[in-house]
Design an enzyme around this catalytic site. Structure first.
Site, short mmCIF file in Angstrom:
data_model
loop_
_atom_site.label_atom_id
_atom_site.label_comp_id
_atom_site.label_asym_id
_atom_site.label_seq_id
_atom_site.Cartn_x
_atom_site.Cartn_y
_atom_site.Cartn_z
N HIS A 131 51.20 -3.56 41.27
CA HIS A 131 52.02 -2.60 42.13
C HIS A 131 53.31 -1.96 41.22
CE1 HIS A 131 49.75 -3.94 45.28
NE2 HIS A 131 49.89 -5.04 45.01
N SER A 177 49.49 -6.54 49.39
CA SER A 177 48.86 -6.49 48.24
C SER A 177 47.29 -6.64 48.39
CB SER A 177 49.32 -7.38 47.08
OG SER A 177 48.50 -7.10 45.92
#
Length: 316
Positions: A195, A86
């Site tokens: 996400h 991430s």
């Protein structure tokens, strides 16, 4: 390639994560640079209140990751590849020499601001342990509606799948997953639905913001956590950094790619621990070390004992 650096993502944070970094000249230099670029006292990223701010957490993780990597490289423990989970992807991009630390700080601050503004509350992530991706996706599809959004967001391991969505959706999937045999469902310390398609507008803004940033070719492979493949061109890394916020993190695939490239020692930058645990569970034959748990000296000794030094010049 035998050593790879891993950079943790949101959820790895804790109060005092910067204050707890080891004493090292490169760590001091990194903290000073971050203070100057951001124009703020870094204690604002490190106290209890900051742990509830997406902006503060993401900046804190970036600073800690880059500081740790610089300290290791100054001791001539250099990676053959880098990967970041991430927001950790920005630390990886700095470590491989593609993105400057100053630009990474500015973009990560914008990223956090956009994410926090889009979802100030009522959303988040939850990790489902004990069910595979196919089973979790089927449960997600049963729950997801326009009023109750829910998506698969991270594939951390074959039986550890993270979902993103509204609080109501996360509560519903926790109940359903438990009924279908999940060992447990853990709500993560992330206050936004990272996400997944809900963050597509944020990704579009980041594409615009990153369009003019000067990038350099990576000094070693950068492993995309969106596509689970090695990227060796600056423009491919630019696209990955800008857009991964709206796409699932395929972290298990990333770790598998590192193993296929020949990584046998994975060093997880502070304050991360999750990837070290995942490697122990899922990648036999690969060793992982958490710098937060074992320290810089231990990591350097492990690298030296296994004859994994590379005396190239450190990436600034």
């Amino acid at each position: 390639m035998t050593v790879a650096f891993l950079f943790p993502g949101q959820g790895a944070q804790s109060e005092g994560l910067l204050d707890q970094l080891p004493q090292h000249a490169e760590i001091t230099r990194t903290l000073t640079e971050a203070t100057e670029v951001l124009g703020l006292d870094l204690s604002a990223l490190d106290d209890a209140q900051s742990q509830h701010s997406t902006v503060a957490v993401q900046l804190g993780l970036l600073v800690a990751g880059v500081a740790t990597a610089r300290a290791l490289m100054a001791e001539h423990v250099l990676p053959g590849a880098v990967a970041g989970m991430s927001v950790g992807a920005f630390g990886a991009a700095v470590a491989c020499g593609t993105l400057s630390f100053a630009d990474a700080l500015r973009i990560v601050r914008l990223r956090g601001e956009l994410m926090q503004a889009a979802f100030p509350g009522g959303y988040g992530l939850a990790a489902i342990v004990g069910l595979d991706e196919v089973r979790v996706e089927s449960l997600v599809e049963r729950i997801r509606t326009a009023q109750c959004p829910l998506y698969v967001s991270n594939i951390n391991a074959p039986l550890q799948i993270v979902v993103a969505g509204s609080d109501a959706a996360l509560s519903a999937v926790a109940t359903l997953a438990t009924q279908h045999g999940a060992h447990r469902v853990d709500r993560l310390a992330v206050g936004v639905p990272s996400h997944c398609p809900l963050l597509q507008p944020v990704g579009e803004r980041l594409v615009q913001a990153m369009a003019g940033l000067p990038l350099k070719p990576p000094a070693m492979p950068y492993i995309s956590n969106r596509g689970g493949r090695a990227l060796r061109e600056a423009e491919a890394i630019r696209e990955d950094l800008a857009t991964n916020v709206a796409h699932p993190v395929r972290w298990y695939d990333t770790l598998e790619v590192l193993r296929e490239l020949g990584a046998t020692l994975l060093l997880e930058m502070a304050p991360g621990r999750v990837s070290t645990q995942l490697v122990a569970q899922s990648l036999p034959g690969v060793r992982a070390v958490s710098i937060a748990d074992r320290g810089l000296r231990y990591a350097a000794v492990v690298a030296a004992r296994e004859n994994r030094f590379d005396f190239r010049s450190p990436v600034p």
